[in-house]
Write a protein that holds these residues in place. Sequence first.
Motif, mmCIF file in Angstrom:
data_model
loop_
_atom_site.group_PDB
_atom_site.id
_atom_site.type_symbol
_atom_site.label_atom_id
_atom_site.label_comp_id
_atom_site.label_asym_id
_atom_site.label_seq_id
_atom_site.Cartn_x
_atom_site.Cartn_y
_atom_site.Cartn_z
ATOM 1 N N LYS A 184 7.579 -10.718 -10.042
ATOM 2 C CA LYS A 184 7.801 -11.975 -9.137
ATOM 3 C C LYS A 184 9.023 -13.092 -10.073
ATOM 4 N N GLN A 185 9.446 -12.576 -11.817
ATOM 5 C CA GLN A 185 10.434 -13.079 -11.923
ATOM 6 C C GLN A 185 11.584 -12.822 -11.688
ATOM 7 N N ALA A 186 11.306 -11.578 -11.038
ATOM 8 C CA ALA A 186 13.071 -10.756 -10.707
ATOM 9 C C ALA A 186 13.705 -11.705 -9.843
ATOM 10 N N VAL A 187 12.317 -11.549 -8.622
ATOM 11 C CA VAL A 187 12.514 -12.228 -7.016
ATOM 12 C C VAL A 187 12.941 -13.756 -7.492
ATOM 13 N N LYS A 188 12.216 -14.958 -8.287
ATOM 14 C CA LYS A 188 12.693 -16.281 -8.864
ATOM 15 C C LYS A 188 14.090 -16.191 -9.105
ATOM 16 N N ALA A 189 14.743 -14.867 -9.945
ATOM 17 C CA ALA A 189 16.300 -14.646 -10.489
ATOM 18 C C ALA A 189 17.238 -15.304 -9.336
ATOM 19 N N LEU A 190 16.806 -14.249 -8.406
ATOM 20 C CA LEU A 190 16.794 -13.738 -7.065
ATOM 21 C C LEU A 190 17.566 -15.114 -6.386
ATOM 22 N N LEU A 191 15.891 -15.686 -6.122
ATOM 23 C CA LEU A 191 15.939 -16.971 -5.079
ATOM 24 C C LEU A 191 16.936 -18.026 -5.650
ATOM 25 N N GLU A 192 17.249 -17.680 -7.051
ATOM 26 C CA GLU A 192 17.620 -19.342 -7.708
ATOM 27 C C GLU A 192 19.047 -19.221 -7.091
ATOM 28 N N ASN A 193 19.806 -18.385 -6.998
ATOM 29 C CA ASN A 193 20.260 -17.907 -6.505
ATOM 30 C C ASN A 193 21.501 -17.837 -5.242
ATOM 31 N N ASP A 194 20.307 -18.121 -4.294
ATOM 32 C CA ASP A 194 20.710 -18.006 -2.620
ATOM 33 C C ASP A 194 21.321 -19.457 -3.148
ATOM 34 N N PRO A 195 22.744 -19.358 -1.738
ATOM 35 C CA PRO A 195 23.104 -20.531 -2.325
ATOM 36 C C PRO A 195 22.495 -22.214 -0.846
#
Length: 115
Positions: A75-86
């Motif tokens: 989940k932390q890896a996914v959260k990091a990706l989500l936080e970069n979504d424009p």
Amino acid sequence: MTTEEIRAKIKEYSLVLLKKGPKYHTFDAELQQQNQAAHLNYLMELRVNGLIALTGPVMDGGDIIGMAVYNIADKQAVKALLENDPGIVAERFTYELLTWFGFPGDKLGQENRDL
């Protein structure tokens, strides 16, 4: 196949429910279009790189406006990706991140080769 055999083959994913964010209705049409294009390009990049298995809009008119299944259990890896979504960076969207499991042989059906 026994229950134990099925459980041993279950694959863990991360399910993301994309929701209307605090600035969802505040963008003018041009800025909204630019941000949406950047959001979609970002998702397609993740998909091409095999990080997203499935993504798309939810068209029921509620606060949940999209969903994605990430091929990542962390989940932390996914959260990091989500936080970069424009779209999330611009606060047009927020999200709910859930653990989700797929059963052996799950699939959505035949690809439409005509599209």
